[in-house]
Structures are given as C-alpha cells and as structure tokens.
Design an enzyme around this catalytic site. Structure first.
Site, PDB file in Angstrom:
ATOM      1  N   CYS A   1      55.737  68.655  43.821  1.00  0.00           N
ATOM      2  CA  CYS A   1      54.880  68.933  44.928  1.00  0.00           C
ATOM      3  C   CYS A   1      54.715  70.275  45.071  1.00  0.00           C
ATOM      4  O   CYS A   1      54.844  71.657  44.950  1.00  0.00           O
ATOM      5  CB  CYS A   1      55.420  68.768  46.811  1.00  0.00           C
ATOM      6  SG  CYS A   1      55.664  69.956  47.667  1.00  0.00           S
TER       7      CYS A   1
ATOM      8  N   ARG B   1      49.303  61.080  46.257  1.00  0.00           N
ATOM      9  CA  ARG B   1      49.844  60.409  44.491  1.00  0.00           C
ATOM     10  C   ARG B   1      50.864  59.837  45.686  1.00  0.00           C
ATOM     11  O   ARG B   1      51.494  58.635  45.033  1.00  0.00           O
ATOM     12  CB  ARG B   1      49.866  60.687  43.791  1.00  0.00           C
ATOM     13  CG  ARG B   1      49.068  62.106  42.813  1.00  0.00           C
ATOM     14  CD  ARG B   1      49.929  62.940  42.143  1.00  0.00           C
ATOM     15  NE  ARG B   1      50.231  63.955  42.886  1.00  0.00           N
ATOM     16  CZ  ARG B   1      50.981  65.257  42.016  1.00  0.00           C
ATOM     17  NH1 ARG B   1      50.781  65.069  40.650  1.00  0.00           N
ATOM     18  NH2 ARG B   1      51.717  65.523  43.209  1.00  0.00           N
TER      19      ARG B   1
ATOM     20  N   CYS C   1      54.637  64.053  52.646  1.00  0.00           N
ATOM     21  CA  CYS C   1      53.326  65.087  51.656  1.00  0.00           C
ATOM     22  C   CYS C   1      52.414  64.538  52.143  1.00  0.00           C
ATOM     23  O   CYS C   1      51.788  62.974  52.142  1.00  0.00           O
ATOM     24  CB  CYS C   1      53.992  65.638  50.338  1.00  0.00           C
ATOM     25  SG  CYS C   1      52.778  66.924  50.087  1.00  0.00           S
TER      26      CYS C   1
ATOM     27  N   ASP D   1      50.423  64.924  49.883  1.00  0.00           N
ATOM     28  CA  ASP D   1      49.622  64.568  48.340  1.00  0.00           C
ATOM     29  C   ASP D   1      49.326  63.311  48.159  1.00  0.00           C
ATOM     30  O   ASP D   1      49.924  61.929  48.734  1.00  0.00           O
ATOM     31  CB  ASP D   1      51.192  65.108  47.407  1.00  0.00           C
ATOM     32  CG  ASP D   1      50.975  65.199  45.995  1.00  0.00           C
ATOM     33  OD1 ASP D   1      50.454  66.155  45.475  1.00  0.00           O
ATOM     34  OD2 ASP D   1      50.550  63.870  45.541  1.00  0.00           O
TER      35      ASP D   1
ATOM     36  N   HIS E   1      58.422  65.039  46.458  1.00  0.00           N
ATOM     37  CA  HIS E   1      58.197  64.829  45.831  1.00  0.00           C
ATOM     38  C   HIS E   1      58.003  65.680  45.134  1.00  0.00           C
ATOM     39  O   HIS E   1      57.913  66.966  45.003  1.00  0.00           O
ATOM     40  CB  HIS E   1      56.425  63.565  46.017  1.00  0.00           C
ATOM     41  CG  HIS E   1      55.746  64.407  46.117  1.00  0.00           C
ATOM     42  ND1 HIS E   1      54.996  65.026  45.289  1.00  0.00           N
ATOM     43  CD2 HIS E   1      55.399  65.222  47.055  1.00  0.00           C
ATOM     44  CE1 HIS E   1      53.983  65.995  45.441  1.00  0.00           C
ATOM     45  NE2 HIS E   1      54.404  66.524  46.666  1.00  0.00           N
TER      46      HIS E   1
HETATM   47 CO    CO Z   1      53.333  67.994  48.013  1.00  0.00          CO
END
Ligand code: CO
Length: 208
Positions: free
Chosen positions: A100, A45, A41, A43, A97
C-alpha cells in the site's frame, strides 16, 4: 485504458449479461440489498468486487487512500451510517493490502501536501503500536505489519461509532479486518477479535 475502449467493453458486458439472463437489468434496476459493506484502498490493483467474486448488488463499497475510517471524514462516515442504518448490512469489512503506497508514504518523512493530515492517521497507528513495530528488524516485514495494524485500527474506529455499536446489539453486526496480498492475489483474514475489541474500548467509547 482509452475511453472508447471503455464504452466498447460496456456494450460487450451488457450483451454478455443479457445473453445469459434477459431480466438481469430489470432486477438490477429494481433496487439494492447488499449485506456487506467493504471499505478498501483506492489502489487500482485491489478491485473489491473482482477479488471477492461478488456480483453487482452484493456489496456496498467505499474506497479511499489506505482504507481509512476517520471520524471527521464526512464521506466515509456517511457511507458507514447509510450502510448500517438504511441498508442494514450485517457485515463490515476493512480490507487493506500489502504494497500500500499510502502506508508506505506514512513511513517516510516527506511533505506530501494535502495528504499530510490524511497520512497522519497512519502515523498515529504506528505510534500506538510503536513497540511491536520497532522490534521488527526487516523493514519489509515492519511495513507489512503496519498494513495489518492499520486495518485493525480502522476496525476499532468503526466500533467507536454509535451506528456500529447499536447495530451490533440489535442484530449482531460484525466487523472484519482483511488484507489483500497483491503479490499472490490471496485474501487474508486477520481474524480480528471483534468482541474483545468491543469490550475493551466500550469503557471509553460507549455511545449507545
Ligand atoms: Co493502498
């Protein structure tokens, strides 16, 4: 993160690398030979290399919203085909994750504009696994399970491609499904039964 800091950090990183290994960038510049394709992803993090302890040159990375493998997405399909056919990776990982935002958005009935057709693919995952998901009482647990099932279905989407089917037969390429827990930092192997999935879907998706 401000831009001048980025360049300061970069300079410090170069110096750090050269201090321990003066030939570091000569080798890095000579070419890449990664053995693993990571699809994760976007993302902020979930930083692929850092959470795996991988060094530059070790993994080929593709990231998009909710780690999707969509057959008509030219971007992800180009990455998969290049990694499998030219880099000859022997492992592909789909890493989702918990927490998400993409998966969460797919659970809500909101018009997300251009994201609608993208998130539609996650709603399809929900539809395929509706019985299992609807049987989960806790909304939080249902959301976590959808993250896992989404990873599983994206692994299935990889197995549907001719490149992966061919590489599996020729050199035993394997597909793995993982979830990163942003709350603990732990990487969880979903232990997806690659061979069984392959056998199951080949009846319909056999290409090569
Ligand atoms: Co995500």
């Amino acid at each position: 993160m401000d831009i001048p800091t980025v360049f300061d950090n970069n300079q410090a990183w170069i110096e750090d690398k050269l201090q321990g290994d003066p030939g570091y960038f000569d080798r890095l510049g000579a070419g890449q030979n990664p053995d693993l394709l990571y699809i994760g992803c976007s993302d902020s993090r979930v930083s692929a290399e850092e959470l795996m302890g991988a060094a530059p040159g070790e993994i080929f990375v593709h990231r998009n919203i909710a780690n999707m493998v969509i057959s008509i997405d030219l971007n992800v399909m180009s990455v998969v085909n290049y990694a499998v056919q030219y880099l000859k990776v022997s492992k592909i990982v789909v890493c989702g994750h918990y927490g998400c935002g993409g998966v969460q958005a797919a659970l809500q009935s909101a018009d997300m504009g251009i994201l609608n057709p993208w998130l539609r693919n996650i709603r399809d995952v929900y539809r395929i696994h509706k019985n299992e998901l609807n049987a989960i009482d806790s909304e939080q647990e249902r959301y976590k399970r959808l993250v896992e099932l989404n990873v599983q279905e994206q692994c299935v989407n990889l197995i549907k491609t001719a490149a992966v089917q061919k590489a599996y037969r020729e050199r035993g390429l394997k597909v793995y499904g993982w979830v990163f827990d942003v709350h603990t930092g732990k990487l969880v192997d979903l232990a997806i039964d690659f061979e069984r999935i392959l056998e199951n879907i080949m009846e319909i998706y056999h290409l090569d």
